[in-house]
Design an enzyme around this catalytic site. Sequence first.
Site, short mmCIF file in Angstrom:
data_model
loop_
_atom_site.label_atom_id
_atom_site.label_comp_id
_atom_site.label_asym_id
_atom_site.label_seq_id
_atom_site.Cartn_x
_atom_site.Cartn_y
_atom_site.Cartn_z
N ASP A 61 0.64 -0.74 -0.51
CA ASP A 61 -0.47 0.00 0.04
C ASP A 61 1.03 0.98 -0.21
OD1 ASP A 61 -1.83 2.03 0.90
OD2 ASP A 61 -2.48 0.60 2.32
N PHE A 84 0.36 3.49 -11.82
CA PHE A 84 -1.01 3.61 -12.13
C PHE A 84 -1.95 4.02 -11.34
CE2 PHE A 84 0.78 1.45 -15.84
CZ PHE A 84 -0.06 1.91 -17.06
N SER A 128 -5.71 11.97 -16.88
CA SER A 128 -6.82 12.06 -17.81
C SER A 128 -7.46 13.08 -18.38
CB SER A 128 -8.17 11.64 -16.28
OG SER A 128 -9.39 11.94 -17.47
N TYR A 153 -11.36 13.22 -7.74
CA TYR A 153 -11.15 13.09 -8.43
C TYR A 153 -10.33 13.80 -9.72
CZ TYR A 153 -9.63 10.28 -12.21
OH TYR A 153 -9.32 9.64 -13.39
N LYS A 157 -6.04 14.32 -10.45
CA LYS A 157 -5.65 14.50 -11.37
C LYS A 157 -4.39 15.49 -11.68
CE LYS A 157 -5.73 10.46 -12.26
NZ LYS A 157 -4.64 9.10 -11.93
N ASN A 203 -19.18 3.16 -15.43
CA ASN A 203 -18.81 3.44 -16.89
C ASN A 203 -19.36 2.77 -18.37
OD1 ASN A 203 -15.28 3.90 -15.55
ND2 ASN A 203 -15.99 5.32 -16.26
N GLY A 301 -22.38 16.53 -13.41
CA GLY A 301 -21.06 16.23 -14.44
C GLY A 301 -20.53 16.17 -15.40
C1 UD1 Z 1 -15.77 9.24 -16.58
C2 UD1 Z 1 -15.62 9.87 -15.37
C3 UD1 Z 1 -14.47 11.01 -15.74
C4 UD1 Z 1 -13.04 9.41 -15.93
C5 UD1 Z 1 -13.38 8.45 -16.78
C6 UD1 Z 1 -12.73 7.26 -16.71
C7 UD1 Z 1 -17.62 10.99 -14.56
C8 UD1 Z 1 -19.02 11.58 -15.15
N1 UD1 Z 1 -16.36 11.01 -15.54
O1 UD1 Z 1 -15.77 9.49 -18.11
O2 UD1 Z 1 -14.14 11.68 -14.47
O3 UD1 Z 1 -11.72 10.00 -15.81
O4 UD1 Z 1 -14.75 7.81 -16.64
O5 UD1 Z 1 -13.15 6.43 -17.53
O6 UD1 Z 1 -18.02 9.82 -14.11
N2 UD1 Z 1 -23.13 6.57 -20.02
C9 UD1 Z 1 -24.36 6.49 -19.88
N3 UD1 Z 1 -24.60 4.83 -19.30
C10 UD1 Z 1 -24.03 4.46 -17.66
C11 UD1 Z 1 -22.81 5.20 -18.22
C12 UD1 Z 1 -22.13 5.84 -19.26
O7 UD1 Z 1 -25.63 6.58 -20.81
O8 UD1 Z 1 -25.11 3.77 -17.64
C13 UD1 Z 1 -22.91 7.41 -21.16
C14 UD1 Z 1 -22.16 8.70 -20.07
O9 UD1 Z 1 -23.51 9.62 -20.03
C15 UD1 Z 1 -21.60 9.34 -21.02
C16 UD1 Z 1 -20.85 8.12 -21.86
O10 UD1 Z 1 -21.76 7.37 -21.16
O11 UD1 Z 1 -21.33 10.67 -22.36
C17 UD1 Z 1 -19.44 7.38 -21.30
O12 UD1 Z 1 -19.26 7.10 -19.33
P1 UD1 Z 1 -18.24 6.61 -18.76
O13 UD1 Z 1 -17.91 5.61 -19.29
O14 UD1 Z 1 -18.52 7.11 -16.93
O15 UD1 Z 1 -17.05 7.99 -19.31
P2 UD1 Z 1 -16.82 9.69 -18.72
O16 UD1 Z 1 -18.12 10.54 -18.26
O17 UD1 Z 1 -16.16 10.11 -20.26
#
Ligand code: UD1
Length: 341
Positions: A61, A84, A128, A153, A157, A203, A301
Site C-alpha cells: 500500500d 497508475f 486524464s 478525483y 489528476k 463506465n 457532471g
Molecule cells: C468517466 C468520469 C471521468 C473519468 C473516466 C474514466 C464521470 C462523470 N466522469 O468519464 O472523470 O476520467 O470515466 O474512464 O464519471 N453513460 C451512460 N450510461 C451509463 C454510463 C455512462 O449513458 O450507464 C454515458 C455517459 O453519460 C457518457 C458516456 O456514457 O456520456 C461515457 O461515460 P463513462 O464511461 O462514465 O465515461 P466519462 O463520463 O467520459
Amino acid sequence: MNNRKVLVTGGLGYIGSHTVVELQNEGCEVVIIDDLSNASISVLDGITAITGKKPQFEEIDLKDKAKVQDFFKRHSDIEGVIHFAASKAVGESVEKPLHYYENNINTLVYVLQELKTFNKKNFIFSSSCTVYGQADTLPISEEAPVKPAESPYGNTKQIGEEIIKDTCKIDESFKAIALRYFNPIGAHSSTEIGELPIGVPQNLVPFITQTAIGLREELSVFGDDYPTEDGTCIRDYIHVVDLAKAHVIALQRLLNGHNSSNFEVFNLGTGKGSSVLEVIRSFENVSGEKLKYKIVKRRAGDVTAAYADTNRAKEILGWQTKLTLDDAMESAWHWEQKIRN
Ligand code: UD1
C-alpha cells in the site's frame, strides 16, 4: 528496452496490466506494486499466460511511506516508473474526498520522494482528459486550458500533474511525461486480462457488456437532449491495448533522452468522437446481441463532448491508435463472456 527494469504501480489494474504485457513484450523486466484494493491477484496469471513471463509482484500500500522507502532501497536499479496506482471512481471521490487526496496524492509524493535519490528518474503519470472539463474547442489539444475540477478525483489528476511539474522544475535530472487518457475501453485479444469493475460499473462499456450478459436489467443512457447529432454525449473511446503501447513509447522516449523538456504532456485518444448510441450500435454489430436500454435524464457532471487532438502524440511520440471502436467492443464482449463462464 531489453532488460530495463521498470516499476509499474497499480500494475494489476485495468490499464496497468495491459501496460505490463506490452512492457514485457518489449523485453523489460517489470516489477509490479499493487495493494489489491481494486484488482485481483489472478491478473498476474493472465499477464503470465500472455507473455510467458511472470512479472515480479509486491503487495504494497503506497500510503505506507516506510514500505515505499524500503521498496526503493531494495530496487535501486529501477530505470523507470509508470505510476497508475490511484482510486478512480468519480462519485466515490465526492463522498470520500480525503480518502482520494490521501490515496492519490500522498502516494504520488512518496514515490517521487524516493525517486529523487535515484540516478535514473524517469516517470510516467497516468492523467486524464478530465482535466479539460468541457473544453471550449474540439478536438481538445494539450494547449486547452485546464478547467476547475468537477470532482476530487479530477482534482487529484490536476494536482498530481502540478506536483510532478514542480518537481521537474527544481531538478533537471527528473524527467516526466503526463499522459492524459480519453476513454479507455476493451480488453486484451487473448481474453486473459480486461476490465474487472467491482460492483455496479459506472463506465459505459462494462455496463453494456454486463447488461448483455444478463447481470444488469438494462442500460440507462444518460440524456438524449445534448446538442449533438443524436442528442447523446460524445467521447473518444480508445482501445486499452493501443493505450498501453503508448506508455511503452513514452517511457522509451525518456530512457533514450529524446524528450524536449523534462515535463511533457500528451493526449492519448483516437481523435474520433462517438456518441453513446454509436457505441451501443457498435456493440450490437460485433456481438449480434440486441441491447436493452432506455433514455433517462442527464448524469450530473457529464460534459457534452470530448475528443482528442492527437497531433502531438502522432508527431512527437510517433504513436497513434490502430484499433477501432468495433475492435474494442468485440474484445470487451469476449472478455465479459469469458469471465462469466
Ligand atoms: C468517466 C468520469 C471521468 C473519468 C473516466 C474514466 C464521470 C462523470 N466522469 O468519464 O472523470 O476520467 O470515466 O474512464 O464519471 N453513460 C451512460 N450510461 C451509463 C454510463 C455512462 O449513458 O450507464 C454515458 C455517459 O453519460 C457518457 C458516456 O456514457 O456520456 C461515457 O461515460 P463513462 O464511461 O462514465 O465515461 P466519462 O463520463 O467520459
